[in-house]
Enzyme design. Structure first.
Site, PDB file in Angstrom:
ATOM      1  N   TYR A 311      -5.034  -2.781   3.404  1.00  0.00           N
ATOM      2  CA  TYR A 311      -5.167  -2.438   2.106  1.00  0.00           C
ATOM      3  C   TYR A 311      -4.354  -0.816   2.106  1.00  0.00           C
ATOM      4  O   TYR A 311      -4.042  -0.454   2.296  1.00  0.00           O
ATOM      5  CB  TYR A 311      -6.884  -1.730   3.357  1.00  0.00           C
ATOM      6  CG  TYR A 311      -7.866  -0.784   1.871  1.00  0.00           C
ATOM      7  CD1 TYR A 311      -7.753  -0.874   0.720  1.00  0.00           C
ATOM      8  CD2 TYR A 311      -8.372   0.290   2.519  1.00  0.00           C
ATOM      9  CE1 TYR A 311      -9.039   0.208  -0.097  1.00  0.00           C
ATOM     10  CE2 TYR A 311      -9.729   1.314   1.666  1.00  0.00           C
ATOM     11  CZ  TYR A 311      -8.954   1.368   0.240  1.00  0.00           C
ATOM     12  OH  TYR A 311      -9.828   2.381  -0.840  1.00  0.00           O
ATOM     13  N   CYS A 312      -4.600  -1.375   0.053  1.00  0.00           N
ATOM     14  CA  CYS A 312      -3.929  -0.119  -0.345  1.00  0.00           C
ATOM     15  C   CYS A 312      -2.390  -0.142   0.014  1.00  0.00           C
ATOM     16  O   CYS A 312      -2.079  -1.196  -0.138  1.00  0.00           O
ATOM     17  CB  CYS A 312      -4.543   1.395   0.166  1.00  0.00           C
ATOM     18  SG  CYS A 312      -3.345   3.152  -1.641  1.00  0.00           S
ATOM     19  N   LEU A 313      -1.645   0.994   0.307  1.00  0.00           N
ATOM     20  CA  LEU A 313      -0.100   0.804   0.936  1.00  0.00           C
ATOM     21  C   LEU A 313       0.387   0.132   2.142  1.00  0.00           C
ATOM     22  O   LEU A 313       0.765  -0.528   1.817  1.00  0.00           O
ATOM     23  CB  LEU A 313      -0.037   2.114   1.413  1.00  0.00           C
ATOM     24  CG  LEU A 313       1.799   2.861   1.468  1.00  0.00           C
ATOM     25  CD1 LEU A 313       2.814   1.854   0.171  1.00  0.00           C
ATOM     26  CD2 LEU A 313       2.100   4.234   1.916  1.00  0.00           C
ATOM     27  N   GLY A 315      -0.910  -2.816   2.140  1.00  0.00           N
ATOM     28  CA  GLY A 315      -1.387  -4.160   1.406  1.00  0.00           C
ATOM     29  C   GLY A 315      -0.085  -4.227   0.973  1.00  0.00           C
ATOM     30  O   GLY A 315       0.365  -5.234   1.208  1.00  0.00           O
ATOM     31  N   LEU A 339      -5.517  -5.663  -0.385  1.00  0.00           N
ATOM     32  CA  LEU A 339      -7.163  -5.031  -1.467  1.00  0.00           C
ATOM     33  C   LEU A 339      -6.801  -4.470  -1.443  1.00  0.00           C
ATOM     34  O   LEU A 339      -5.836  -3.061  -1.502  1.00  0.00           O
ATOM     35  CB  LEU A 339      -8.161  -4.797  -0.078  1.00  0.00           C
ATOM     36  CG  LEU A 339      -8.813  -6.223   1.388  1.00  0.00           C
ATOM     37  CD1 LEU A 339      -9.196  -5.511   2.192  1.00  0.00           C
ATOM     38  CD2 LEU A 339      -9.240  -6.307   0.362  1.00  0.00           C
TER      39      LEU A 339
END
Length: 583
Positions: A311-313, A315, A339
């Site tokens: 998720y975010c960083l 990812g 994500l």
């Protein structure tokens, strides 16, 4: 034993003699570089000065807008003419019925016309660099938003009506709200109501055990909730900018609980909140101690390949790990899910306004004192990007109307900020945002650059339509960088709400939806807008779509694997663990 590479950014360390002055400036400017802003405004102003034709265009535009407004102000009282300009779709400041009365409407139209004129003035000036134009336009938008008539008692008809109805009690309550917030800021306190959402008590409640720990992460394995589980486990790597439990909020909003309930064995990385002693931790440490150590621990608990989601960083870091593993022929991963995670930072949206050499150097000076960037300083940049919703709407609602915004689990999580080690944050900004090394094949792992084209695993990618952190068109670019079949979902909502999107929540009532399409490797449309126009539209949450995709990538159902918990003081260490509780 892995040896630490030489610090690649040693030349960027601030000189000791410069630090006192630069630290004072950094505190005064709340982490935004005055030099970066001044250079952008100077670039625009100097080029505008030597463009008399542009002066004439702007003067003509100002005259037309003045005449438009004069006509509206004279005849709009009786509904005899349409409004001069409509607000942008996301601008709800003048939507309430009180603003539709002739006087307030004329005031709102004057402001919107002025806003439109300044937008014309700040763009299209020949000779101004694109970055400086974007920064200067952003700064002017902040000033205009500050001066909006909705922000002042005397010019906001909603506030005037409330003041008359309550005898001024709303302003007294607003002053109390302001004082409460001011004290919290001055004393480094927490927002009101955060104490009602403590991990392990009101949020992060999905049963699990901590099964692995190093100096940077705790790894949580959630207890099975079904007699049989999918053979391949799922490892989730959240961003370390905030704490992991956004993916395990209340039971009704928990992605983890949903996945476990569908028969997936879920592991979650919980990042440690770093302190001054961790100032030398870099991106390489986050890769090895975070993602790669977690993958090894999951494989030790569940032999065989695994699914991984970031998720975010988290990812972004997972994509780096996947590329490095595929380069070496490692088959640990069976699929990769991203994500709201960028891999190409060429167009990072308005967050990129804060990324240039001047701004990064300024942040390095700010981090030099304690060895980290405080999460509240990072939150300030996010608030500026979405200031209408996060700053000025709060001013009106809480300080002028005297109301109190109820604390929610998501808002409490958002206030639970973490720190970022100085070296990691500097490397992250320079390598990814400033130089775009990952997308351009220069990002080093163990001394050798990795290329995302090495990723040939099935991928599921989720972006969100109103994302100010990871703009969806930037997330979309992963489809041209990897050699993998990709299922791409575009969820309504923003960076957080578009991801925390349970099937039984707003999605169940038709308030959310997503676009979805699957493409073979290299077959996705090059233009994100073409993909948007052609993708199938679905009502509800994207969670079931992803879960079905994960199940389709799995090789059947098996008995749940054992959960071998770490022990602390003679007791098994239960989820949510200890790192998530660190202030």
């Amino acid at each position: 034993m892995r040896t630490r590479p030489a610090h690649p950014d040693a030349a960027h360390r601030p000189a000791a003699l410069d630090l006192p002055l630069k630290l004072a400036l950094a505190r005064l400017a709340h982490g935004v570089s005055p030099a970066a802003v001044s250079l952008a405004l100077a670039d625009w102003w100097i080029h505008l000065l030597v463009s008399p034709s542009r002066h004439a265009e702007l003067a003509s535009s100002a005259m037309r807008k003045s005449l438009q407004w004069s006509h509206y102000a004279q005849h709009g009282w009786h509904g005899e003419c349409p409004r001069c300009v409509e607000p942008l779709p996301q601008d709800r400041r003048f939507a309430p019925p009180e603003w539709q009365a002739p006087g307030p409407s004329a005031l709102a139209q004057a402001f919107l016309l002025q806003q439109q004129w300044w937008d014309e003035a700040m763009t299209g000036v020949r000779g101004v660099s694109q970055h400086h134009e974007e920064v200067a336009a952003f700064v002017v938008r902040q000033w205009l938003d500050m001066a909006s008539p909705s922000n002042f008692v005397a010019t906001n008809p909603q506030v005037l009506r409330e003041t008359a109805a309550t005898g001024g009690l709303n302003l007294a309550n607003g002053l109390a709200n302001w004082w409460r917030d001011a004290v919290a800021v001055l004393t480094d306190g927490t927002a009101r109501g955060v104490e009602d959402f403590v991990p392990g008590k009101q949020v992060a409640l999905t049963p699990g055990k901590v099964v692995f720990r190093n100096r940077l992460i705790e790894l949580i394995q959630y207890l099975p909730q079904t007699p049989k589980v999918h053979a391949e486990p799922l490892l989730i790597v959240p961003s370390w900018i905030m704490k992991y439990y956004i993916l395990d909020l209340t039971p009704e909003d928990s992605l983890v609980r949903y996945l476990v309930g569908q028969g997936h064995t879920v592991f979650m990385v919980s990042w440690r909140n770093p302190g001054t002693e961790d100032r030398a931790l870099g991106m390489d440490d986050y890769l090895h101690l975070g993602v790669l150590d977690a993958i090894a621990a999951v494989r030790s608990a569940c032999p065989g390949p695994l699914h991984a989601a970031g998720y975010c960083l988290g990812g972004t870091l997972l994509s780096i790990a996947a590329a490095a593993l595929r380069r070496s022929g490692d088959s640990s991963l069976k699929s990769v899910t991203l994500l709201a995670a960028e891999t190409d930072f060429e167009q990072p949206g308005e967050l990129g306004l804060f990324i240039d050499e001047s701004q990064i150097s300024f942040l390095e000076d700010l981090m030099a004192e304690h060895g980290y960037l405080d999460g509240r300083q990072m939150a300030g940049a996010f608030q500026l990007i979405n200031s209408k919703d996060l700053v000025w709407s709060k001013l009106v609602h809480e300080y002028l109307m005297g109301a109190q915004t109820p604390m929610t689990a998501l808002r409490a999580w958002n206030a639970d900020a973490t720190r970022l080690p100085a070296r990691m944050h500097s490397e992250y900004l320079r390598r990814l945002y400033l130089h775009n090394d990952l997308a351009e094949g220069r990002y080093p792992v163990d001394g050798e650059p990795v290329t995302l084209a090495d990723i040939d695993l099935p991928m599921f990618v989720v972006a969100t339509e109103r994302d100010h952190v990871s703009p969806w068109k930037s997330v979309y670019e992963v489809q041209r960088l990897v050699r993998a079949p990709i299922a791409f979902a575009l969820s309504t909502g923003g960076h957080n709400v578009g991801i925390v999107n349970p099937p039984d929540g707003a999605a169940a009532h038709g308030q959310t939806g997503y676009r979805f399409a699957v493409h073979a490797a290299g077959k996705a449309p090059a233009d994100p807008q073409a993909w948007f126009d052609a993708a199938d539209v679905h009502a509800g949450s994207w969670w079931p779509c992803w879960e079905q995709w994960l199940a389709g990538q799995s090789s059947g159902r098996v008995a749940p694997p054992p959960v071998r918990a770490l022990r602390s003081q003679g007791h098994e260490l239960d989820a949510p663990g200890t790192y998530v509780l660190q202030d």
